[in-house]
Scaffold this motif. Sequence first.
Motif, mmCIF file in Angstrom:
data_model
loop_
_atom_site.group_PDB
_atom_site.id
_atom_site.type_symbol
_atom_site.label_atom_id
_atom_site.label_comp_id
_atom_site.label_asym_id
_atom_site.label_seq_id
_atom_site.Cartn_x
_atom_site.Cartn_y
_atom_site.Cartn_z
ATOM 1 N N UNK A 29 8.728 3.462 -3.103
ATOM 2 C CA UNK A 29 9.126 2.542 -4.161
ATOM 3 C C UNK A 29 8.845 1.083 -3.850
ATOM 4 N N UNK A 30 8.645 0.745 -2.570
ATOM 5 C CA UNK A 30 8.430 -0.651 -2.221
ATOM 6 C C UNK A 30 7.548 -0.814 -1.008
ATOM 7 N N UNK A 36 1.132 11.513 -13.827
ATOM 8 C CA UNK A 36 1.454 10.921 -12.526
ATOM 9 C C UNK A 36 2.941 11.030 -12.194
ATOM 10 N N UNK A 37 3.234 11.045 -10.898
ATOM 11 C CA UNK A 37 4.607 11.019 -10.385
ATOM 12 C C UNK A 37 4.555 10.450 -8.970
ATOM 13 N N UNK A 38 5.665 9.895 -8.462
ATOM 14 C CA UNK A 38 5.673 9.331 -7.095
ATOM 15 C C UNK A 38 5.708 10.440 -6.052
ATOM 16 N N UNK A 39 4.605 10.643 -5.366
ATOM 17 C CA UNK A 39 4.455 11.741 -4.410
ATOM 18 C C UNK A 39 5.576 11.731 -3.364
ATOM 19 N N UNK A 40 5.784 10.600 -2.690
ATOM 20 C CA UNK A 40 6.766 10.532 -1.613
ATOM 21 C C UNK A 40 8.189 10.735 -2.139
ATOM 22 N N UNK A 41 8.510 10.115 -3.267
ATOM 23 C CA UNK A 41 9.861 10.238 -3.823
ATOM 24 C C UNK A 41 10.175 11.684 -4.177
ATOM 25 N N UNK A 42 9.222 12.370 -4.773
ATOM 26 C CA UNK A 42 9.423 13.783 -5.108
ATOM 27 C C UNK A 42 9.550 14.601 -3.823
ATOM 28 N N UNK A 55 0.818 -1.208 0.000
ATOM 29 C CA UNK A 55 0.000 0.000 0.000
ATOM 30 C C UNK A 55 0.858 1.267 0.000
ATOM 31 N N UNK A 56 2.132 1.164 0.408
ATOM 32 C CA UNK A 56 2.982 2.354 0.444
ATOM 33 C C UNK A 56 3.230 2.918 -0.949
ATOM 34 N N UNK A 57 3.114 2.072 -1.963
ATOM 35 C CA UNK A 57 3.274 2.589 -3.332
ATOM 36 C C UNK A 57 2.131 3.519 -3.710
ATOM 37 N N UNK A 58 1.010 3.457 -2.977
ATOM 38 C CA UNK A 58 -0.120 4.344 -3.248
ATOM 39 C C UNK A 58 0.276 5.809 -3.116
#
Length: 386
Positions: free
Chosen positions: A255-256, A298-304, A248-251
């Motif tokens: 990344x994992x 779309x983009x990875x919210x947490x990574x950004x 669910x963390x990918x939501x």
Amino acid sequence: DEWAEVAADARAGGAAEWDVLRRKAEDEWAEVAADARAGGAAEWDVLRRKAEDEWAEVARTQPQQEEKEKEKEKEKEKEKEEAVAAAAVTADPETPRHKHNHHKHRRRSDEGKEKSVVAAGEQQQQQEEEESLFVATAKAVAPATTAGEGVDVAVVSWEDAAAHMLKLDLTEQKAKIVVEANRGLLGSLVFSVFGPPNLKPLLAVERAQVFAIAKVGLKDVDVDFNTRILQSVYFFLLGKECRAVGNHWTDIGFQGDDPSTDLRGAGMLGAVHMLFLAHEHNTVAKKIYNLSCDPVQNFPFAAVGLNVTRIVLEMLRAGNLNALCNKRNSVFDTINLFYCALFYDFYLTWVQDYKTMSDSGFVLKGLAERAKRCTQQIWCTFKSAR
């Protein structure tokens, strides 16, 4: 004129719904326009009118569809509550039926009740957990994952997280930090004359603590509390609780399955920054998050977000935030607000310039350069937006 009426109705449904609809319409309309122009003016007019009619219908029915989905979700939750209550009564006829109290930030149930539910309704609970899937809507299009129905998480507020982090004894981490850029003798002389003002002496201790927090991994100190910080970010963005580990963390852009592995380079400061944005500026946070789930942009919210934290640290180390810190008489407060301002600037660039993941590296590089040149402008833009 008809489209203007449709637009007004769509805006009434909320900014997020309108943005999603508008971007989708513009993307498809661009394709229609390109094909139609090749067919001549007459065909262009026919297709243009047809497209406008179709999108008018979509804009009109979108709020109705979302309302139906919300009603279904409410009915489903009500059925689950009734099933759990019935199972508890069956397990112990002499025990009165307990009512579920849903707090805004936490959901705690009586331990004795949980045991009776597990004993008498284990099969029912298992079925409910399997059905607990995140349903993507126009507000937040995200992968369907099992976040953890029934997980009991004591949600952490921003104030509690800040107080906890500032009181930590991080002597070991402070021995490894670099609080100011190494400019050499000549560079230091030039910087002292033409550079930004020096940080107030009383704020230097707070600055050292900030850099030390960025060196702390999720599992280095107080693992349970650090995990709850990230779980709280998930809660404030998606409105539901989650387990410490899972897909669910990918939501929200990790990344994992284990978010602790993504915190390198930003440490727990990155997690605290995301909590500040999600808790203190929830409207802006959800606006950015909804864009991160867009089918095209779309983009990875947490990574950004973690990359934005690294840019903030570079700005602090270079002295570019000294004036703001001195004015607000706080380093921690200033860098958290500037983090939100910088993330919001990323959002504006991404949505207005129709950026996609292929542009992410260039956008982040440009963001770092813009942060140094336009610090005050970025700060003021966010203040007006919030």
